[in-house]
Design a protein around this motif. Structure first.
Motif, PDB file in Angstrom:
ATOM      1  N   ASP A 144      35.354  63.294  25.710  1.00  0.00           N
ATOM      2  CA  ASP A 144      36.331  62.330  26.206  1.00  0.00           C
ATOM      3  C   ASP A 144      36.416  61.090  25.332  1.00  0.00           C
ATOM      4  O   ASP A 144      37.123  60.141  25.663  1.00  0.00           O
ATOM      5  CB  ASP A 144      35.966  61.916  27.640  1.00  0.00           C
ATOM      6  CG  ASP A 144      36.242  63.037  28.623  1.00  0.00           C
ATOM      7  OD1 ASP A 144      37.129  63.846  28.339  1.00  0.00           O
ATOM      8  OD2 ASP A 144      35.556  63.106  29.659  1.00  0.00           O
ATOM      9  N   ALA A 145      35.697  61.078  24.232  1.00  0.00           N
ATOM     10  CA  ALA A 145      35.735  59.893  23.379  1.00  0.00           C
ATOM     11  C   ALA A 145      37.071  59.757  22.671  1.00  0.00           C
ATOM     12  O   ALA A 145      37.514  58.651  22.367  1.00  0.00           O
ATOM     13  CB  ALA A 145      34.601  59.949  22.353  1.00  0.00           C
ATOM     14  N   ARG A 146      37.746  60.849  22.412  1.00  0.00           N
ATOM     15  CA  ARG A 146      39.042  60.815  21.745  1.00  0.00           C
ATOM     16  C   ARG A 146      40.071  61.516  22.617  1.00  0.00           C
ATOM     17  O   ARG A 146      39.733  62.407  23.404  1.00  0.00           O
ATOM     18  CB  ARG A 146      38.960  61.511  20.389  1.00  0.00           C
ATOM     19  CG  ARG A 146      38.502  62.954  20.493  1.00  0.00           C
ATOM     20  CD  ARG A 146      38.612  63.689  19.180  1.00  0.00           C
ATOM     21  NE  ARG A 146      38.223  65.087  19.318  1.00  0.00           N
ATOM     22  CZ  ARG A 146      38.484  66.022  18.414  1.00  0.00           C
ATOM     23  NH1 ARG A 146      39.140  65.698  17.327  1.00  0.00           N
ATOM     24  NH2 ARG A 146      38.105  67.276  18.621  1.00  0.00           N
ATOM     25  N   PRO A 147      41.335  61.151  22.494  1.00  0.00           N
ATOM     26  CA  PRO A 147      42.372  61.809  23.303  1.00  0.00           C
ATOM     27  C   PRO A 147      42.489  63.289  22.938  1.00  0.00           C
ATOM     28  O   PRO A 147      42.550  63.651  21.760  1.00  0.00           O
ATOM     29  CB  PRO A 147      43.645  61.040  22.942  1.00  0.00           C
ATOM     30  CG  PRO A 147      43.170  59.736  22.394  1.00  0.00           C
ATOM     31  CD  PRO A 147      41.873  60.024  21.724  1.00  0.00           C
ATOM     32  N   LEU A 148      42.514  64.125  23.955  1.00  0.00           N
ATOM     33  CA  LEU A 148      42.601  65.575  23.749  1.00  0.00           C
ATOM     34  C   LEU A 148      43.552  66.167  24.770  1.00  0.00           C
ATOM     35  O   LEU A 148      43.560  65.752  25.934  1.00  0.00           O
ATOM     36  CB  LEU A 148      41.224  66.230  23.884  1.00  0.00           C
ATOM     37  CG  LEU A 148      41.198  67.757  23.905  1.00  0.00           C
ATOM     38  CD1 LEU A 148      41.483  68.310  22.512  1.00  0.00           C
ATOM     39  CD2 LEU A 148      39.873  68.277  24.430  1.00  0.00           C
ATOM     40  N   ALA A 149      44.320  67.144  24.351  1.00  0.00           N
ATOM     41  CA  ALA A 149      45.248  67.842  25.249  1.00  0.00           C
ATOM     42  C   ALA A 149      45.191  69.332  24.961  1.00  0.00           C
ATOM     43  O   ALA A 149      45.085  69.747  23.798  1.00  0.00           O
ATOM     44  CB  ALA A 149      46.671  67.322  25.084  1.00  0.00           C
ATOM     45  N   LEU A 150      45.266  70.106  26.021  1.00  0.00           N
ATOM     46  CA  LEU A 150      45.415  71.556  25.897  1.00  0.00           C
ATOM     47  C   LEU A 150      46.899  71.872  25.995  1.00  0.00           C
ATOM     48  O   LEU A 150      47.571  71.432  26.938  1.00  0.00           O
ATOM     49  CB  LEU A 150      44.639  72.270  26.999  1.00  0.00           C
ATOM     50  CG  LEU A 150      43.133  72.003  27.053  1.00  0.00           C
ATOM     51  CD1 LEU A 150      42.491  72.809  28.177  1.00  0.00           C
ATOM     52  CD2 LEU A 150      42.471  72.325  25.730  1.00  0.00           C
TER      53      LEU A 150
ATOM     54  N   ILE B 194      52.188  70.150  27.011  1.00  0.00           N
ATOM     55  CA  ILE B 194      50.833  69.824  27.431  1.00  0.00           C
ATOM     56  C   ILE B 194      50.541  70.476  28.776  1.00  0.00           C
ATOM     57  O   ILE B 194      51.289  70.306  29.740  1.00  0.00           O
ATOM     58  CB  ILE B 194      50.638  68.296  27.511  1.00  0.00           C
ATOM     59  CG1 ILE B 194      50.756  67.681  26.115  1.00  0.00           C
ATOM     60  CG2 ILE B 194      49.283  67.951  28.123  1.00  0.00           C
ATOM     61  CD1 ILE B 194      50.610  66.179  26.095  1.00  0.00           C
ATOM     62  N   ALA B 195      49.445  71.233  28.825  1.00  0.00           N
ATOM     63  CA  ALA B 195      49.004  71.860  30.064  1.00  0.00           C
ATOM     64  C   ALA B 195      47.951  71.021  30.775  1.00  0.00           C
ATOM     65  O   ALA B 195      47.886  71.007  32.005  1.00  0.00           O
ATOM     66  CB  ALA B 195      48.442  73.256  29.785  1.00  0.00           C
ATOM     67  N   ALA B 196      47.106  70.323  30.023  1.00  0.00           N
ATOM     68  CA  ALA B 196      46.067  69.465  30.597  1.00  0.00           C
ATOM     69  C   ALA B 196      45.647  68.469  29.539  1.00  0.00           C
ATOM     70  O   ALA B 196      45.726  68.738  28.339  1.00  0.00           O
ATOM     71  CB  ALA B 196      44.870  70.284  31.075  1.00  0.00           C
ATOM     72  N   ALA B 197      45.182  67.306  29.985  1.00  0.00           N
ATOM     73  CA  ALA B 197      44.725  66.253  29.075  1.00  0.00           C
ATOM     74  C   ALA B 197      43.459  65.629  29.630  1.00  0.00           C
ATOM     75  O   ALA B 197      43.293  65.528  30.859  1.00  0.00           O
ATOM     76  CB  ALA B 197      45.806  65.186  28.871  1.00  0.00           C
ATOM     77  N   ASN B 198      42.556  65.206  28.734  1.00  0.00           N
ATOM     78  CA  ASN B 198      41.319  64.573  29.191  1.00  0.00           C
ATOM     79  C   ASN B 198      41.571  63.121  29.556  1.00  0.00           C
ATOM     80  O   ASN B 198      42.701  62.616  29.491  1.00  0.00           O
ATOM     81  CB  ASN B 198      40.231  64.719  28.129  1.00  0.00           C
ATOM     82  CG  ASN B 198      40.577  63.954  26.851  1.00  0.00           C
ATOM     83  OD1 ASN B 198      41.679  63.437  26.703  1.00  0.00           O
ATOM     84  ND2 ASN B 198      39.635  63.906  25.935  1.00  0.00           N
ATOM     85  N   ALA B 199      40.514  62.422  29.949  1.00  0.00           N
ATOM     86  CA  ALA B 199      40.662  61.046  30.427  1.00  0.00           C
ATOM     87  C   ALA B 199      41.231  60.130  29.356  1.00  0.00           C
ATOM     88  O   ALA B 199      42.115  59.309  29.617  1.00  0.00           O
ATOM     89  CB  ALA B 199      39.310  60.525  30.919  1.00  0.00           C
TER      90      ALA B 199
ATOM     91  N   THR C 273      44.851  58.163  29.470  1.00  0.00           N
ATOM     92  CA  THR C 273      44.945  56.718  29.258  1.00  0.00           C
ATOM     93  C   THR C 273      45.933  56.386  28.153  1.00  0.00           C
ATOM     94  O   THR C 273      46.659  55.382  28.222  1.00  0.00           O
ATOM     95  CB  THR C 273      43.560  56.150  28.917  1.00  0.00           C
ATOM     96  OG1 THR C 273      42.649  56.484  29.972  1.00  0.00           O
ATOM     97  CG2 THR C 273      43.612  54.645  28.751  1.00  0.00           C
ATOM     98  N   ALA C 274      46.001  57.256  27.130  1.00  0.00           N
ATOM     99  CA  ALA C 274      46.909  57.018  26.011  1.00  0.00           C
ATOM    100  C   ALA C 274      48.351  57.370  26.338  1.00  0.00           C
ATOM    101  O   ALA C 274      49.243  57.078  25.536  1.00  0.00           O
ATOM    102  CB  ALA C 274      46.447  57.804  24.793  1.00  0.00           C
ATOM    103  N   GLY C 275      48.591  58.020  27.478  1.00  0.00           N
ATOM    104  CA  GLY C 275      49.954  58.317  27.884  1.00  0.00           C
ATOM    105  C   GLY C 275      50.309  59.780  27.928  1.00  0.00           C
ATOM    106  O   GLY C 275      51.417  60.138  28.339  1.00  0.00           O
ATOM    107  N   ALA C 276      49.403  60.660  27.526  1.00  0.00           N
ATOM    108  CA  ALA C 276      49.680  62.098  27.572  1.00  0.00           C
ATOM    109  C   ALA C 276      49.537  62.587  29.005  1.00  0.00           C
ATOM    110  O   ALA C 276      48.521  62.348  29.647  1.00  0.00           O
ATOM    111  CB  ALA C 276      48.729  62.856  26.651  1.00  0.00           C
ATOM    112  N   GLN C 277      50.545  63.286  29.487  1.00  0.00           N
ATOM    113  CA  GLN C 277      50.554  63.794  30.854  1.00  0.00           C
ATOM    114  C   GLN C 277      50.830  65.296  30.853  1.00  0.00           C
ATOM    115  O   GLN C 277      51.496  65.815  29.965  1.00  0.00           O
ATOM    116  CB  GLN C 277      51.629  63.074  31.694  1.00  0.00           C
ATOM    117  CG  GLN C 277      51.450  61.575  31.785  1.00  0.00           C
ATOM    118  CD  GLN C 277      50.252  61.179  32.630  1.00  0.00           C
ATOM    119  OE1 GLN C 277      49.841  61.921  33.523  1.00  0.00           O
ATOM    120  NE2 GLN C 277      49.699  59.993  32.365  1.00  0.00           N
ATOM    121  N   ALA C 278      50.309  65.980  31.854  1.00  0.00           N
ATOM    122  CA  ALA C 278      50.573  67.405  31.984  1.00  0.00           C
ATOM    123  C   ALA C 278      52.064  67.644  32.187  1.00  0.00           C
ATOM    124  O   ALA C 278      52.715  66.949  32.985  1.00  0.00           O
ATOM    125  CB  ALA C 278      49.775  67.982  33.147  1.00  0.00           C
TER     126      ALA C 278
END
Length: 524
Positions: free
Chosen positions: A36-42, A52-57, A61-66
């Motif tokens: 969770d240290a860096r923005p990640l999305a599946l 985007i199917a899922a995004a970490n915390a 926070t950076a604005g990526a949404q499922a």
């Protein structure tokens, strides 16, 4: 007290970030350990591009949404890292968790895409009460590095609602008033479709308590055409309160028969590998015989020294457990295996098995090795399938249609007939039927319409004898209104060859111009 569910207790488990947790486990990371240290999305590939199917915390926070397009998310967060999503793998992982969760109850059910339901009726005292049961379940999932939210309630709907929208670890007891306890939850707790939730919010119904203040007849009129439970808030509310039963499909845990060999020294030669496969086939035969089953599908796994895994699969037409037959099927599948630096482990697994009773063997054996005389049809089909491919071995079966080109289908050799309609004995059909009727050019025609001379595939044929007609009307439930009826004739030309031809349409039927002639099949 919930109606009709006073004695039942359901444990609802919501794996909040199942896809991300499974990705972390695959990468060998724990939550917060660089994950969770860096923005990640599946992401999932769609017709309009990656979504985007899922995004970490950090990604949220950076604005990526499922549901957001990856291009839009990259605009908000240029350093967003991505990894492919795997819904099928997530579901398979959830099924394994459902079997593992049987430690808390007699049965468990899937709540796709990221939940489980466990029946804990009458077992809480084994853990020291329901609070202690929740603690034990939460600790067990945390040990597996899976983030969860849980709740216990008398119905699956109430357990789901509390696990997703209530406080973590909530317990709805038998004596509690469910309407009062659940009134503050949002209408999304009813597991409704998105369009239904939008309609309810536009009507000002945002909480479950708001639905209680609306006349039931008004909601019935508004949603009377919604048949599925996920599109009908009244049905969902009745399931949540236990007024109507909610069917659940328990997960049945089955252990596939498995045998393996860990080799003392890696092997590189085909002859040695064939001997190992024969030994494993004998072990599998004994295992299947003890279970009273036969294998329909087998998977042979070869572990190389360099870590590569090679898998070969065979599928049989009928259940079988004869060691010689199993080994013979794999003999051709392992000819092209590159052993590399050597194979150190071989495993044989039967993921698909069916009951197979014991049968008396042939008392008269042929050969010193005791191979039975003759070959069964199923064994012959299996050998042909291995040699020619699964799609090359088929058999024709009757199909429910009186149109000649539709009256036959191809299916697996030993599969049961899929239709009860057989071929009538009094209707003579050619031995060779063309896949598609071919047009013929009529050179000379008698006054009654029967051709006396026609051309087909460049050759001219004089008709000496004819029999017919046999009239076949079009299938109105499949065809359009312009399709014409057919008059079939069995004819014989001057060389003695017999054909099956038909005239499409009759003069003046109002469905086209001059009737056309076609050749459908050849006799003999």
């Amino acid at each position: 007290m919930l109606e009709g569910a006073s004695s039942r207790r359901i444990l609802g488990i919501w794996l909040r970030v199942l896809a991300l947790d499974r990705w972390r486990l695959g990468e060998g990371l724990a939550e917060g350990e660089g994950a969770d240290a860096r923005p990640l999305a599946l992401i999932a590939e769609t017709a309009h591009g990656p979504r985007i199917a899922a995004a970490n915390a950090a990604g949220l926070t950076a604005g990526a949404q499922a549901g957001m397009m990856l291009a839009d998310a990259r605009t908000l967060c240029p350093d967003l890292a991505v990894a492919p999503s795997d819904p099928a793998g997530d579901l398979a992982f959830l099924e394994k968790l459902a079997g593992w969760a049987l430690r808390w109850g007699p049965w468990s059910a899937l709540d796709p895409p990221d939940g489980l339901l466990v029946d804990v009726t009458g077992v809480a005292h084994l853990f020291g009460g329901e609070e202690a049961l929740l603690v034990d379940a939460r600790t067990a999932f945390a040990r597996r590095r899976l983030a969860t939210r849980m709740a216990i309630a008398p119905t699956a709907g109430a357990a789901w609602a509390l696990a997703h929208h209530g406080p973590d670890g909530a317990i709805l007891r038998e004596g509690d008033d469910p309407v009062q306890r659940l009134a503050s939850l949002p209408v999304a707790a009813l597991r409704l479709d998105g369009d239904v939730l939008t309609v309810l919010r536009r009507l000002g119904l945002k909480r479950l308590g708001d639905l209680d203040g609306v006349a039931r007849d008004a909601l019935v009129r508004r949603f009377r055409n919604r048949r599925s439970a996920s599109a009908n808030p009244l049905m969902r509310m009745d399931q949540l309160l236990g007024r109507v039963p909610e069917p659940l499909l328990p997960v049945l845990v089955t252990h596939a028969p498995l045998v393996q060999r860990r080799l003392l020294e890696p092997i590189r030669h085909l002859a040695l590998l064939e001997q190992v496969v024969r030994d494993l086939s004998g072990d599998m035969e004994r295992v299947l015989e003890g279970r009273g089953e036969g294998a329909r599908r087998l998977e042979l796994g070869l572990w190389k020294v360099d870590g590569e895994l090679v898998v070969r699969k065979v599928e049989m037409a009928a259940p079988s457990r004869t060691a010689a037959h199993l080994a013979g099927l794999f003999a051709r599948r392992i000819e092209d295996v590159d052993a590399g630096f050597g194979i150190e482990m071989v495993r044989l697994r039967a993921p698909w098995c069916e009951p197979l009773d014991l049968a008396q063997g042939d008392l008269e054996q042929a050969g010193e090795e005791g191979e039975a005389r003759g070959t069964s049809l199923a064994a012959c089909v299996d050998r042909l399938t291995v040699r020619l491919g699964a799609e090359a071995v088929r058999r024709p079966v009757p199909f429910a249609s009186h149109m000649p080109e539709r009256a036959q289908r191809w299916q697996e050799p030993l599969a049961p007939l899929k239709t009860s309609q057989g071929v009538s004995d009094f209707k003579i059909r050619p031995l060779k039927m063309l896949d598609k009727p071919e047009p013929i050019s009529v050179i000379y025609e008698t006054p009654d319409g029967l051709p006396r001379r026609f051309r087909w595939r460049g050759a001219t044929h004089d008709v000496l004898r004819s029999e017919g007609p046999e009239r076949i009307a079009p299938e109105w439930w499949r065809e359009r209104g312009a399709v014409r009826l057919r008059d079939y004739y069995r004819i014989e030309d001057a060389t003695g060859r017999r054909y099956w031809i038909y005239r499409s349409g009759v003069v003046g039927d109002g469905r086209g111009g001059v009737p056309a002639w076609f050749l459908q099949g050849v006799f003999g």
